[in-house]
Design a protein around this motif. Structure first.
Motif, PDB file in Angstrom:
ATOM      1  N   ARG A 199       0.825  -1.195   0.000  1.00 25.58           N
ATOM      2  CA  ARG A 199       0.000   0.000   0.000  1.00 25.58           C
ATOM      3  C   ARG A 199       0.865   1.254   0.000  1.00 25.58           C
ATOM      4  O   ARG A 199       1.974   1.254   0.498  1.00 25.58           O
ATOM      5  CB  ARG A 199      -0.898   0.028   1.247  1.00 25.58           C
ATOM      6  CG  ARG A 199      -1.939  -1.065   1.307  1.00 25.58           C
ATOM      7  CD  ARG A 199      -2.457  -1.303   2.722  1.00 25.58           C
ATOM      8  NE  ARG A 199      -2.994  -0.099   3.358  1.00 25.58           N
ATOM      9  CZ  ARG A 199      -4.253   0.053   3.774  1.00 25.58           C
ATOM     10  NH1 ARG A 199      -5.132  -0.927   3.581  1.00 25.58           N
ATOM     11  NH2 ARG A 199      -4.651   1.152   4.374  1.00 25.58           N
ATOM     12  N   GLY A 200       0.301   2.320  -0.561  1.00 22.75           N
ATOM     13  CA  GLY A 200       0.896   3.636  -0.449  1.00 22.75           C
ATOM     14  C   GLY A 200       2.332   3.718  -0.919  1.00 22.75           C
ATOM     15  O   GLY A 200       2.695   3.268  -2.009  1.00 22.75           O
ATOM     16  N   HIS A 227      -4.342   3.974  -0.959  1.00 19.96           N
ATOM     17  CA  HIS A 227      -4.006   4.185   0.450  1.00 19.96           C
ATOM     18  C   HIS A 227      -2.742   5.031   0.559  1.00 19.96           C
ATOM     19  O   HIS A 227      -1.754   4.766  -0.136  1.00 19.96           O
ATOM     20  CB  HIS A 227      -3.813   2.840   1.139  1.00 19.96           C
ATOM     21  CG  HIS A 227      -4.969   1.908   0.953  1.00 19.96           C
ATOM     22  ND1 HIS A 227      -6.175   2.083   1.589  1.00 19.96           N
ATOM     23  CD2 HIS A 227      -5.109   0.801   0.174  1.00 19.96           C
ATOM     24  CE1 HIS A 227      -7.007   1.127   1.228  1.00 19.96           C
ATOM     25  NE2 HIS A 227      -6.394   0.330   0.377  1.00 19.96           N
ATOM     26  N   TRP A 274       0.327  13.129   1.736  1.00 22.58           N
ATOM     27  CA  TRP A 274       1.299  12.504   0.843  1.00 22.58           C
ATOM     28  C   TRP A 274       1.628  13.457  -0.309  1.00 22.58           C
ATOM     29  O   TRP A 274       2.785  13.609  -0.700  1.00 22.58           O
ATOM     30  CB  TRP A 274       0.736  11.182   0.300  1.00 22.58           C
ATOM     31  CG  TRP A 274       1.741  10.273  -0.351  1.00 22.58           C
ATOM     32  CD1 TRP A 274       3.096  10.451  -0.416  1.00 22.58           C
ATOM     33  CD2 TRP A 274       1.462   9.047  -1.024  1.00 22.58           C
ATOM     34  NE1 TRP A 274       3.685   9.407  -1.090  1.00 22.58           N
ATOM     35  CE2 TRP A 274       2.710   8.537  -1.470  1.00 22.58           C
ATOM     36  CE3 TRP A 274       0.298   8.332  -1.278  1.00 22.58           C
ATOM     37  CZ2 TRP A 274       2.795   7.333  -2.186  1.00 22.58           C
ATOM     38  CZ3 TRP A 274       0.387   7.132  -1.978  1.00 22.58           C
ATOM     39  CH2 TRP A 274       1.635   6.643  -2.422  1.00 22.58           C
ATOM     40  N   ASP A 328      -0.555   5.313   3.048  1.00 25.65           N
ATOM     41  CA  ASP A 328       0.414   4.857   4.045  1.00 25.65           C
ATOM     42  C   ASP A 328       1.863   5.182   3.630  1.00 25.65           C
ATOM     43  O   ASP A 328       2.219   4.952   2.472  1.00 25.65           O
ATOM     44  CB  ASP A 328       0.323   3.346   4.247  1.00 25.65           C
ATOM     45  CG  ASP A 328      -1.090   2.837   4.435  1.00 25.65           C
ATOM     46  OD1 ASP A 328      -2.029   3.503   4.004  1.00 25.65           O
ATOM     47  OD2 ASP A 328      -1.250   1.736   4.967  1.00 25.65           O
ATOM     48  N   PRO A 329       2.680   5.693   4.528  1.00 25.50           N
ATOM     49  CA  PRO A 329       2.458   5.907   5.960  1.00 25.50           C
ATOM     50  C   PRO A 329       1.866   7.279   6.292  1.00 25.50           C
ATOM     51  O   PRO A 329       1.778   7.621   7.472  1.00 25.50           O
ATOM     52  CB  PRO A 329       3.875   5.792   6.532  1.00 25.50           C
ATOM     53  CG  PRO A 329       4.725   6.396   5.460  1.00 25.50           C
ATOM     54  CD  PRO A 329       4.079   5.970   4.160  1.00 25.50           C
ATOM     55  N   TYR A 330       1.480   8.036   5.290  1.00 27.53           N
ATOM     56  CA  TYR A 330       0.905   9.360   5.535  1.00 27.53           C
ATOM     57  C   TYR A 330      -0.562   9.205   5.929  1.00 27.53           C
ATOM     58  O   TYR A 330      -1.251   8.294   5.456  1.00 27.53           O
ATOM     59  CB  TYR A 330       1.058  10.235   4.289  1.00 27.53           C
ATOM     60  CG  TYR A 330       2.501  10.376   3.879  1.00 27.53           C
ATOM     61  CD1 TYR A 330       3.315  11.326   4.479  1.00 27.53           C
ATOM     62  CD2 TYR A 330       3.066   9.512   2.942  1.00 27.53           C
ATOM     63  CE1 TYR A 330       4.662  11.429   4.136  1.00 27.53           C
ATOM     64  CE2 TYR A 330       4.404   9.606   2.597  1.00 27.53           C
ATOM     65  CZ  TYR A 330       5.198  10.556   3.198  1.00 27.53           C
ATOM     66  OH  TYR A 330       6.523  10.653   2.874  1.00 27.53           O
ATOM     67  N   PRO A 331      -1.067  10.070   6.772  1.00 25.48           N
ATOM     68  CA  PRO A 331      -2.440   9.912   7.249  1.00 25.48           C
ATOM     69  C   PRO A 331      -3.500  10.140   6.171  1.00 25.48           C
ATOM     70  O   PRO A 331      -4.583   9.564   6.231  1.00 25.48           O
ATOM     71  CB  PRO A 331      -2.560  10.956   8.367  1.00 25.48           C
ATOM     72  CG  PRO A 331      -1.476  11.956   8.088  1.00 25.48           C
ATOM     73  CD  PRO A 331      -0.364  11.186   7.455  1.00 25.48           C
TER      74      PRO A 331
END
Length: 278
Positions: A81-82, A157, A167, A159-162
């Motif tokens: 993800r992300g 997604h 991002w 991730d790891p940004y909220p």
């Protein structure tokens, strides 16, 4: 004779008809470069198939990610993800010899000019607000009420940004620094999946969708970074427009249901440089 700088985007190879289009893509000469402005596909295996094929045919392939590459579909064996998914795709591209936003910007040398080709990865931050909205929350509420909601809300997604806009802010900072450090004596060709200016979104059938199409923070990048041309996709509205004397090329193929309605043959490569006459 030097080759041309060609471009295409939004190949969406999950559709067999689009996959057939990619199978038919050929350079005009052995020295042609190809800019791929995102949305090759959703599954890592499909993305690899397409970029491997193109990298074997073109002298150089340059890729900028679209939102679809960053999705994490449940049927994809690669469930990253992300940021991790993006980095995985970057490493895949490097194995294929494909340039990414994380690599040194390549310089394309034409017969009379040279340009720095800069693939970008900047997302969107919901700042292309629809009429009547003054905040991201209001814009999203309006989209949900109209039933026009981008699938990114469920599949992309950060991730790891909220959040995706967090991002985006990180990517803006990283990318601005890299562009500022380029060779200032050369003009650029900026390649991004999303339009760098809002103007192209004004023709969207559903204006509320613009919030998933870019960020106001890139509105002057074509001037600040001396762009000879800007290449983008995402809108599935292939056309040429001009902003401040700079040529903007939307180069998407789009979905079969879209390109079947057009008079032009789908999957034609757009020549960016040398600039086509007229």
């Amino acid at each position: 004779m030097s080759g041309a700088l060609l471009a295409i985007s939004d190949l969406h190879v999950a559709h067999q008809e689009n996959r057939d289009i990619v199978e038919r893509l050929r350079p005009h000469s052995a020295d042609d470069w190809l800019l791929v402005a995102g949305d090759v596909g959703e599954l890592v295996a499909d993305i690899e198939w397409a970029l491997r094929l193109l990298s074997q045919r073109f002298a150089k392939v340059v890729w900028a990610p679209g939102n679809h590459e960053l999705w994490t579909p449940s049927k994809d064996p690669v469930q990253l993800r992300g940021e991790q998914r993006y980095r995985h795709l970057v490493e895949l591209c490097r194995q294929l010899g494909v340039s990414t936003p994380e690599d040194p910007y390549p310089v394309w040398q034409g017969e009379t000019t040279a340009v720095t080709v800069a693939p970008l990865f900047v997302l969107y931050d919901y700042s292309f607000l629809p009429s009547g909205a003054t905040t991201k929350e209001q814009a999203l509420a309006q989209a949900y009420s109209e039933g026009i909601v981008c699938a990114d809300e469920f599949l992309l997604h950060p991730d790891p940004y909220p959040t995706r806009d967090e991002w985006c802010r990180h990517r803006l900072a990283v990318t601005e620094q890299r562009l500022a450090e380029r060779d200032p004596t050369l003009p650029t060709v900026l390649v991004n999946h999303f339009p760098l200016v809002r103007h192209p979104t004004e023709v969207l059938r559903y204006p509320v969708f613009a919030q998933w199409c870019g960020t106001e923070h890139t509105a002057d990048w074509h001037l600040r970074f001396d762009a000879a041309a800007v290449v983008y996709g995402h809108l599935h509205i292939p056309r040429t427009t001009w902003q401040d004397g700079v040529r903007f090329e939307e180069v998407s193929v789009g979905y079969p249901r879209e390109w079947r309605r057009r008079a032009t043959r789908p999957g034609q490569l757009r020549q960016i440089l040398p600039a086509p006459r007229g």
